[in-house]
Design a protein around this motif. Structure first.
Motif, PDB file in Angstrom:
ATOM      1  N   SER A 116       0.817  -1.208   0.000  1.00  0.00           N
ATOM      2  CA  SER A 116       0.000   0.000   0.000  1.00  0.00           C
ATOM      3  C   SER A 116       0.855   1.264   0.000  1.00  0.00           C
ATOM      4  O   SER A 116       0.511   2.252  -0.657  1.00  0.00           O
ATOM      5  CB  SER A 116      -0.970  -0.011   1.184  1.00  0.00           C
ATOM      6  OG  SER A 116      -0.295  -0.216   2.400  1.00  0.00           O
ATOM      7  N   VAL A 117       1.970   1.252   0.722  1.00  0.00           N
ATOM      8  CA  VAL A 117       2.875   2.397   0.707  1.00  0.00           C
ATOM      9  C   VAL A 117       3.414   2.627  -0.704  1.00  0.00           C
ATOM     10  O   VAL A 117       3.448   3.763  -1.199  1.00  0.00           O
ATOM     11  CB  VAL A 117       4.019   2.198   1.718  1.00  0.00           C
ATOM     12  CG1 VAL A 117       5.174   3.157   1.437  1.00  0.00           C
ATOM     13  CG2 VAL A 117       3.513   2.386   3.142  1.00  0.00           C
ATOM     14  N   SER A 126      11.212  -1.804   1.967  1.00  0.00           N
ATOM     15  CA  SER A 126      11.551  -3.224   2.110  1.00  0.00           C
ATOM     16  C   SER A 126      11.186  -3.658   3.519  1.00  0.00           C
ATOM     17  O   SER A 126      10.919  -2.829   4.401  1.00  0.00           O
ATOM     18  CB  SER A 126      13.036  -3.474   1.840  1.00  0.00           C
ATOM     19  OG  SER A 126      13.842  -2.929   2.883  1.00  0.00           O
ATOM     20  N   LEU A 127      11.166  -4.971   3.732  1.00  0.00           N
ATOM     21  CA  LEU A 127      10.797  -5.531   5.028  1.00  0.00           C
ATOM     22  C   LEU A 127      12.014  -6.170   5.693  1.00  0.00           C
ATOM     23  O   LEU A 127      12.682  -7.011   5.104  1.00  0.00           O
ATOM     24  CB  LEU A 127       9.701  -6.585   4.858  1.00  0.00           C
ATOM     25  CG  LEU A 127       8.354  -6.056   4.366  1.00  0.00           C
ATOM     26  CD1 LEU A 127       7.432  -7.205   3.983  1.00  0.00           C
ATOM     27  CD2 LEU A 127       7.703  -5.178   5.434  1.00  0.00           C
ATOM     28  N   LYS A 128      12.274  -5.736   6.926  1.00  0.00           N
ATOM     29  CA  LYS A 128      13.303  -6.371   7.746  1.00  0.00           C
ATOM     30  C   LYS A 128      12.602  -7.319   8.711  1.00  0.00           C
ATOM     31  O   LYS A 128      11.730  -6.887   9.474  1.00  0.00           O
ATOM     32  CB  LYS A 128      14.117  -5.333   8.531  1.00  0.00           C
ATOM     33  CG  LYS A 128      15.275  -5.952   9.303  1.00  0.00           C
ATOM     34  CD  LYS A 128      16.096  -4.908  10.046  1.00  0.00           C
ATOM     35  CE  LYS A 128      15.417  -4.506  11.332  1.00  0.00           C
ATOM     36  NZ  LYS A 128      16.317  -3.721  12.218  1.00  0.00           N
ATOM     37  N   TRP A 129      12.968  -8.609   8.650  1.00  0.00           N
ATOM     38  CA  TRP A 129      12.332  -9.592   9.517  1.00  0.00           C
ATOM     39  C   TRP A 129      12.564  -9.227  10.977  1.00  0.00           C
ATOM     40  O   TRP A 129      13.659  -8.804  11.344  1.00  0.00           O
ATOM     41  CB  TRP A 129      12.946 -10.971   9.220  1.00  0.00           C
ATOM     42  CG  TRP A 129      12.299 -12.091   9.960  1.00  0.00           C
ATOM     43  CD1 TRP A 129      11.262 -12.862   9.542  1.00  0.00           C
ATOM     44  CD2 TRP A 129      12.636 -12.557  11.275  1.00  0.00           C
ATOM     45  NE1 TRP A 129      10.937 -13.781  10.506  1.00  0.00           N
ATOM     46  CE2 TRP A 129      11.771 -13.613  11.587  1.00  0.00           C
ATOM     47  CE3 TRP A 129      13.580 -12.183  12.243  1.00  0.00           C
ATOM     48  CZ2 TRP A 129      11.815 -14.290  12.795  1.00  0.00           C
ATOM     49  CZ3 TRP A 129      13.636 -12.850  13.448  1.00  0.00           C
ATOM     50  CH2 TRP A 129      12.761 -13.896  13.708  1.00  0.00           C
ATOM     51  N   PRO A 130      11.572  -9.371  11.857  1.00  0.00           N
ATOM     52  CA  PRO A 130      10.220  -9.820  11.518  1.00  0.00           C
ATOM     53  C   PRO A 130       9.204  -8.711  11.351  1.00  0.00           C
ATOM     54  O   PRO A 130       8.073  -8.983  10.966  1.00  0.00           O
ATOM     55  CB  PRO A 130       9.857 -10.657  12.758  1.00  0.00           C
ATOM     56  CG  PRO A 130      10.520  -9.919  13.893  1.00  0.00           C
ATOM     57  CD  PRO A 130      11.810  -9.374  13.315  1.00  0.00           C
ATOM     58  N   ASN A 131       9.578  -7.435  11.644  1.00  0.00           N
ATOM     59  CA  ASN A 131       8.488  -6.479  11.839  1.00  0.00           C
ATOM     60  C   ASN A 131       8.763  -5.043  11.438  1.00  0.00           C
ATOM     61  O   ASN A 131       8.019  -4.151  11.835  1.00  0.00           O
ATOM     62  CB  ASN A 131       8.085  -6.474  13.323  1.00  0.00           C
ATOM     63  CG  ASN A 131       9.151  -5.836  14.196  1.00  0.00           C
ATOM     64  OD1 ASN A 131      10.340  -5.981  13.934  1.00  0.00           O
ATOM     65  ND2 ASN A 131       8.747  -5.115  15.223  1.00  0.00           N
ATOM     66  N   LEU A 134      11.271  -0.604   6.040  1.00  0.00           N
ATOM     67  CA  LEU A 134      12.430   0.268   5.870  1.00  0.00           C
ATOM     68  C   LEU A 134      12.355   1.071   4.579  1.00  0.00           C
ATOM     69  O   LEU A 134      11.847   0.592   3.562  1.00  0.00           O
ATOM     70  CB  LEU A 134      13.719  -0.556   5.848  1.00  0.00           C
ATOM     71  CG  LEU A 134      13.990  -1.492   7.025  1.00  0.00           C
ATOM     72  CD1 LEU A 134      15.332  -2.186   6.826  1.00  0.00           C
ATOM     73  CD2 LEU A 134      13.960  -0.747   8.358  1.00  0.00           C
ATOM     74  N   ALA A 135      12.897   2.279   4.628  1.00  0.00           N
ATOM     75  CA  ALA A 135      13.099   3.069   3.409  1.00  0.00           C
ATOM     76  C   ALA A 135      14.347   2.550   2.689  1.00  0.00           C
ATOM     77  O   ALA A 135      15.085   1.704   3.211  1.00  0.00           O
ATOM     78  CB  ALA A 135      13.255   4.540   3.766  1.00  0.00           C
ATOM     79  N   SER A 174      10.356   9.163   7.614  1.00  0.00           N
ATOM     80  CA  SER A 174       8.913   9.222   7.398  1.00  0.00           C
ATOM     81  C   SER A 174       8.628   9.322   5.906  1.00  0.00           C
ATOM     82  O   SER A 174       9.511   9.636   5.097  1.00  0.00           O
ATOM     83  CB  SER A 174       8.305  10.430   8.114  1.00  0.00           C
ATOM     84  OG  SER A 174       8.733  11.650   7.523  1.00  0.00           O
ATOM     85  N   LEU A 175       7.381   9.057   5.536  1.00  0.00           N
ATOM     86  CA  LEU A 175       7.001   9.121   4.121  1.00  0.00           C
ATOM     87  C   LEU A 175       7.174  10.524   3.564  1.00  0.00           C
ATOM     88  O   LEU A 175       7.608  10.696   2.418  1.00  0.00           O
ATOM     89  CB  LEU A 175       5.566   8.647   3.946  1.00  0.00           C
ATOM     90  CG  LEU A 175       5.325   7.162   4.245  1.00  0.00           C
ATOM     91  CD1 LEU A 175       3.845   6.833   4.146  1.00  0.00           C
ATOM     92  CD2 LEU A 175       6.129   6.275   3.288  1.00  0.00           C
ATOM     93  N   SER A 176       6.847  11.537   4.346  1.00  0.00           N
ATOM     94  CA  SER A 176       7.006  12.910   3.857  1.00  0.00           C
ATOM     95  C   SER A 176       8.472  13.263   3.653  1.00  0.00           C
ATOM     96  O   SER A 176       8.822  13.973   2.695  1.00  0.00           O
ATOM     97  CB  SER A 176       6.359  13.898   4.832  1.00  0.00           C
ATOM     98  OG  SER A 176       4.962  13.781   4.803  1.00  0.00           O
TER      99      SER A 176
END
Length: 275
Positions: A116-117, A126-131, A134-135, A174-176
């Motif tokens: 969604s992002v 990207s996803l860093k296991w487990p939770n 990351l930009a 942050s996204l902004s």
């Protein structure tokens, strides 16, 4: 006469979420979500839903806080965010899957959040296991915390949306900040919850099977941990180093070390960059 604003929120840096409008948009035709509530301030959205789970709150309950004052991350870390600067949301789910498969639920949440992002902002995380989400520079955009209460799993998500550099730790963003633009939280929230619903229903339909649901393959596509040298701080205080090779059937991280292969159900992962 001054120019008319481009939107009703153009003069507000951090507009409030419209809870009733979001609930109406989300719950209509949903096969999962039963209620959505936005509260101005709360101690912890996860703690509140865990309490409600004990009072038989239904599957598909969504609680959002504009300001969370005692939020927690993994390993009892504090998660703080200025009012209306991010998305602080907890979900109460009662997945009818084998208990061992529940380890995939925070990973499923991470995939839905990453999708969604990327779709709504153009940011490729990207996803860093487990939770962690990351930009591209490795700084943290979001954290996910899953907690169990009987048959219920409460999944909390904290996403930095308009948080400024002065409001963030050095390891966060942050996204902004990444986009250099204002990000509207409401459509992003709806996109995330709808993406999670699609994946959750597909996953529970096959009793939590990560392969036949497509979850395992999609998680690996977003993962920045698998294939990386890692140092993992374990709950007992020790550190394990090796190469993250895979995520197994139960959502555990498989790490190849000098002493052999280890499957980790929990731990604080640091990606090691060799020079």
């Amino acid at each position: 006469m001054p120019d008319a604003p481009s939107s009703r929120w153009s003069d507000l840096e951090r507009p409030a979420l419209d809870g009733p409008a979001l609930a109406a948009a989300l719950i209509r035709n949903s096969g999962l979500w039963r209620s959505l509530e936005v509260v101005p301030e709360i101690g912890s959205t996860n703690a509140e839903l865990l309490a409600r789970a004990g009072q038989d709150a239904p599957d598909g309950t969504v609680l959002i806080a504009e300001h969370q004052v005692t939020g927690r991350g993994r390993l009892d870390r504090v998660w703080t965010s200025p009012p209306r600067a991010g998305l602080t949301v907890s979900l109460l789910l009662r997945p009818d899957v084998p208990a061992a498969r529940r380890g995939w639920l925070p990973l499923l949440t991470g995939v839905a959040l990453a999708e969604s992002v990327a779709e709504m902002t153009g940011v490729l995380p990207s996803l860093k296991w487990p939770n962690d989400l990351l930009a591209a520079d490795g700084r943290k955009l979001a954290g996910i915390l899953a907690e169990v209460s009987g048959t219920a799993v409460v999944v909390g998500v904290g996403l930095n949306v308009s948080t400024t550099a002065a409001e963030l730790p050095d390891t966060g963003t942050s996204l902004s900040r990444v986009t250099g633009a204002t990000v509207d939280r409401a459509p992003l929230l709806l996109a995330f919850l709808r993406a999670l619903e699609r994946r959750y229903l597909r996953w529970t339909d096959v009793l939590g099977d990560p392969v036949s649901s497509g979850l395992a393959q999609d998680y690996l596509a977003w993962s920045s941990t698998v294939g990386t040298e890692v140092a993992v701080s374990l709950p007992d205080g020790s550190t394990l180093e090796g190469t993250a090779q895979a995520v197994d059937w139960d959502g555990r991280l498989v790490v190849a070390t000098a002493q052999g292969t280890v499957e980790l159900a929990s731990g604080d992962v640091r990606h090691v960059r060799r020079v």
